[in-house]
Design an enzyme around this catalytic site. Structure first.
Site, PDB file in Angstrom:
ATOM      1  N   ARG A 171       1.030  -1.036   0.176  1.00  0.00           N
ATOM      2  CA  ARG A 171       0.240   0.151  -0.395  1.00  0.00           C
ATOM      3  C   ARG A 171       0.569   1.345   0.177  1.00  0.00           C
ATOM      4  O   ARG A 171       0.630   2.384   0.807  1.00  0.00           O
ATOM      5  CB  ARG A 171      -1.240   0.245   1.310  1.00  0.00           C
ATOM      6  CG  ARG A 171      -1.841  -0.700   1.171  1.00  0.00           C
ATOM      7  CD  ARG A 171      -2.925  -0.924   0.391  1.00  0.00           C
ATOM      8  NE  ARG A 171      -3.611  -2.099  -0.401  1.00  0.00           N
ATOM      9  CZ  ARG A 171      -3.701  -3.160  -0.685  1.00  0.00           C
ATOM     10  NH1 ARG A 171      -3.187  -3.819  -0.604  1.00  0.00           N
ATOM     11  NH2 ARG A 171      -4.960  -3.931   0.137  1.00  0.00           N
ATOM     12  N   CYS A 218     -10.464   0.294   3.281  1.00  0.00           N
ATOM     13  CA  CYS A 218     -10.164  -0.443   4.536  1.00  0.00           C
ATOM     14  C   CYS A 218      -9.499   0.341   5.319  1.00  0.00           C
ATOM     15  O   CYS A 218      -8.523   1.655   4.449  1.00  0.00           O
ATOM     16  CB  CYS A 218      -9.415  -1.641   3.982  1.00  0.00           C
ATOM     17  SG  CYS A 218      -9.239  -3.266   3.863  1.00  0.00           S
ATOM     18  N   GLU A 288      -4.149   2.865   6.328  1.00  0.00           N
ATOM     19  CA  GLU A 288      -3.609   3.511   4.964  1.00  0.00           C
ATOM     20  C   GLU A 288      -4.448   4.356   3.834  1.00  0.00           C
ATOM     21  O   GLU A 288      -4.245   4.654   3.046  1.00  0.00           O
ATOM     22  CB  GLU A 288      -4.842   1.788   4.476  1.00  0.00           C
ATOM     23  CG  GLU A 288      -4.209   1.434   3.044  1.00  0.00           C
ATOM     24  CD  GLU A 288      -6.002   1.205   1.863  1.00  0.00           C
ATOM     25  OE1 GLU A 288      -5.167   1.694   1.823  1.00  0.00           O
ATOM     26  OE2 GLU A 288      -6.489   0.433   2.436  1.00  0.00           O
TER      27      GLU A 288
HETATM   28  N1  EPU Z   1     -11.699 -10.361   9.603  1.00  0.00           N
HETATM   29  C1  EPU Z   1     -12.434 -10.367  10.371  1.00  0.00           C
HETATM   30  N2  EPU Z   1     -13.408  -9.311  11.433  1.00  0.00           N
HETATM   31  C2  EPU Z   1     -13.824  -8.437  10.081  1.00  0.00           C
HETATM   32  C3  EPU Z   1     -12.823  -8.384   8.739  1.00  0.00           C
HETATM   33  C4  EPU Z   1     -12.294  -9.504   9.040  1.00  0.00           C
HETATM   34  O1  EPU Z   1     -12.410 -11.548  11.854  1.00  0.00           O
HETATM   35  O2  EPU Z   1     -14.474  -8.306  10.413  1.00  0.00           O
HETATM   36  C5  EPU Z   1     -10.554 -11.658   9.453  1.00  0.00           C
HETATM   37  C6  EPU Z   1     -11.220 -12.798   8.269  1.00  0.00           C
HETATM   38  O3  EPU Z   1     -11.978 -13.399   8.521  1.00  0.00           O
HETATM   39  C7  EPU Z   1      -9.968 -12.827   7.704  1.00  0.00           C
HETATM   40  C8  EPU Z   1      -9.432 -11.056   8.069  1.00  0.00           C
HETATM   41  O4  EPU Z   1      -9.450 -11.289   9.317  1.00  0.00           O
HETATM   42  O5  EPU Z   1      -9.228 -14.028   8.258  1.00  0.00           O
HETATM   43  C9  EPU Z   1      -8.663 -11.102   7.004  1.00  0.00           C
HETATM   44  O6  EPU Z   1      -9.600 -10.609   6.213  1.00  0.00           O
HETATM   45  P1  EPU Z   1     -10.172 -10.354   4.828  1.00  0.00           P
HETATM   46  O7  EPU Z   1      -9.686 -11.465   3.726  1.00  0.00           O
HETATM   47  O8  EPU Z   1     -11.237  -9.979   4.656  1.00  0.00           O
HETATM   48  O9  EPU Z   1      -9.234  -9.259   3.945  1.00  0.00           O
HETATM   49  P2  EPU Z   1      -8.376  -8.250   4.934  1.00  0.00           P
HETATM   50  O10 EPU Z   1      -6.990  -7.532   4.650  1.00  0.00           O
HETATM   51  O11 EPU Z   1      -9.165  -7.606   5.375  1.00  0.00           O
HETATM   52  C10 EPU Z   1      -7.398  -7.189   2.473  1.00  0.00           C
HETATM   53  C11 EPU Z   1      -7.408  -5.359   2.144  1.00  0.00           C
HETATM   54  C12 EPU Z   1      -8.576  -5.217   1.301  1.00  0.00           C
HETATM   55  C13 EPU Z   1      -8.923  -6.303   0.120  1.00  0.00           C
HETATM   56  C14 EPU Z   1      -8.844  -8.011   1.087  1.00  0.00           C
HETATM   57  C15 EPU Z   1      -9.047  -8.722  -0.303  1.00  0.00           C
HETATM   58  C16 EPU Z   1      -6.147  -4.773   3.564  1.00  0.00           C
HETATM   59  C17 EPU Z   1      -6.116  -3.363   4.471  1.00  0.00           C
HETATM   60  N3  EPU Z   1      -7.349  -5.242   3.119  1.00  0.00           N
HETATM   61  O12 EPU Z   1      -8.106  -6.969   3.359  1.00  0.00           O
HETATM   62  O13 EPU Z   1      -8.390  -3.653   0.242  1.00  0.00           O
HETATM   63  O14 EPU Z   1     -10.148  -5.943  -0.308  1.00  0.00           O
HETATM   64  O15 EPU Z   1      -7.790  -7.903   1.584  1.00  0.00           O
HETATM   65  O16 EPU Z   1      -9.204  -9.478   0.093  1.00  0.00           O
HETATM   66  O17 EPU Z   1      -5.168  -4.616   2.503  1.00  0.00           O
HETATM   67  C18 EPU Z   1      -8.490  -1.971   0.317  1.00  0.00           C
HETATM   68  O18 EPU Z   1      -7.097  -1.389   0.527  1.00  0.00           O
HETATM   69  O19 EPU Z   1      -9.315  -0.747   0.640  1.00  0.00           O
HETATM   70  C19 EPU Z   1      -8.817  -3.330   0.948  1.00  0.00           C
HETATM   71  C20 EPU Z   1     -10.029  -2.503   1.612  1.00  0.00           C
END
Ligand code: EPU
Length: 301
Positions: A171, A218, A288
């Site tokens: 990012r 995010c 971010e």
């Molecule tokens: N999780 C929870 N509770 C929540 C949200 C997530 O327990 O409310 C857990 C999920 O179960 C999972 C882990 O946290 O085990 C990761 O969650 P997720 O797969 O949704 O991915 P993320 O890391 O939260 C990242 C990017 C997103 C992107 C998704 C695609 C970052 C900060 N975020 O989210 O990007 O869409 O992967 O899979 O790197 C953005 O850049 O604005 C963005 C939303």
């Protein structure tokens, strides 16, 4: 003699129309530069007059922290909204203006049978913003496909950066201080069905994200070895609100505007979430999204 088109100016613009978080306020002046020459002239004029300005892309990863925006907001106009193939047919090279929608770039690549941007499915914003912030999902990101970047310094001097000059990390990139105007991408040939299948996989991974709410995606970067969403959720903060700014009940790393969230509500919510995670887990979450405080914006030097 060639004439350079003049940038268009709009005064007292409703700030809520400029970002997807849609916090209210007034932008004193929004200047849209129609093409590179006019942008260069504009940046040079602003530098000469020591006028501070804010460069705004699609507004999908930016939050204004005040209601009054005195510095000029600069936007890239229609001359920066294009995409074309270059080089050998099916050679995988695309040239695109920075103001082109990321979705338009992904759809163009799909039609050309080019693979590598499927992670971008459903992500709002411009390709310029995606390059500068190295947007991505599930370990894949914009920087992987960027071959060359053209732009201007904030004082209006032209810059051309080749692959070896470009540094992308999670990012982030070394392009934060530039006005990116044009990007050359290199993608891999792929069958449209395989590209669509990968797009469907990425779409499925985003299923838990709020859709249709005003948000900036995010808000926090994932800390090393963990996930900001998981940490915030674990603390029971889904649904927690300050004024009309709320931690999304769907995905805890999304902060949403329930309707009338002010910049103060959003800033206070970010701080409170950060504080709770710090106190209970000893982890300092880094944002971010780009928080723009108009009162501290500087002129180019
Ligand atoms: N999780 C929870 N509770 C929540 C949200 C997530 O327990 O409310 C857990 C999920 O179960 C999972 C882990 O946290 O085990 C990761 O969650 P997720 O797969 O949704 O991915 P993320 O890391 O939260 C990242 C990017 C997103 C992107 C998704 C695609 C970052 C900060 N975020 O989210 O990007 O869409 O992967 O899979 O790197 C953005 O850049 O604005 C963005 C939303």
């Amino acid at each position: 003699m060639m004439t350079i088109p003049t940038p268009s100016r709009a005064e007292n613009v409703d700030l809520s129309t400029l970002t997807t978080m849609a916090t209210p306020g007034v932008a004193r002046l929004v200047i849209t530069a129609p093409d590179s020459d006019s942008l260069q002239g504009l940046l040079r004029d602003l530098a000469r007059e020591h006028e501070p300005f804010i460069l705004l892309g699609g507004g999908s990863n930016t939050i204004f922290t005040r209601r009054e925006v005195q510095p000029a907001i600069i936007r890239l106009g229609e001359g920066f909204d294009f995409i074309e193939s270059i080089g050998e047919p099916r050679g995988g090279r695309l040239r695109t203006g920075a103001a082109t929608n990321l979705t338009t770039v992904l759809q163009f690549a799909l039609r050309q049978g080019l693979m590598g941007l499927e992670w971008a499915v459903g992500i709002p914003g411009t390709v310029g913003g995606a390059v500068v912030g190295n947007a991505g999902a599930r370990g894949e990101a914009m920087g992987d496909s960027v071959e060359r970047v053209l732009g201007l310094t904030r004082a209006g001097e032209p810059v051309c950066l080749e692959r070896g000059d470009l540094h992308f990390e999670y990012r982030d990139s070394n392009l934060r201080d530039l006005v990116v105007t044009e990007i050359e991408l290199r993608l891999e040939p792929g069958e449209p069905d395989a590209i669509r299948a990968r797009m469907a996989e990425f779409r499925a991974a985003r299923r838990g994200q709020p859709y249709g709410d005003h948000s900036s995606g995010c808000v926090f970067r994932n800390p090393s070895g963990d996930f900001a969403g998981r940490l915030i959720d674990e603390l029971g903060l889904k649904g927690f609100a300050v004024g009309e700014a709320r931690v999304s009940p769907a995905h805890a790393n999304f902060l949403i505007n329930d309707g009338d969230a002010t910049p103060e509500d959003v800033v206070a919510l970010i701080e409170q979430v950060r504080q709770r995670v710090r106190e209970s887990r000893g982890i300092e979450l880094r944002t971010e999204v780009i928080l723009v405080d108009p009162d501290t914006v500087e002129a180019a030097s």
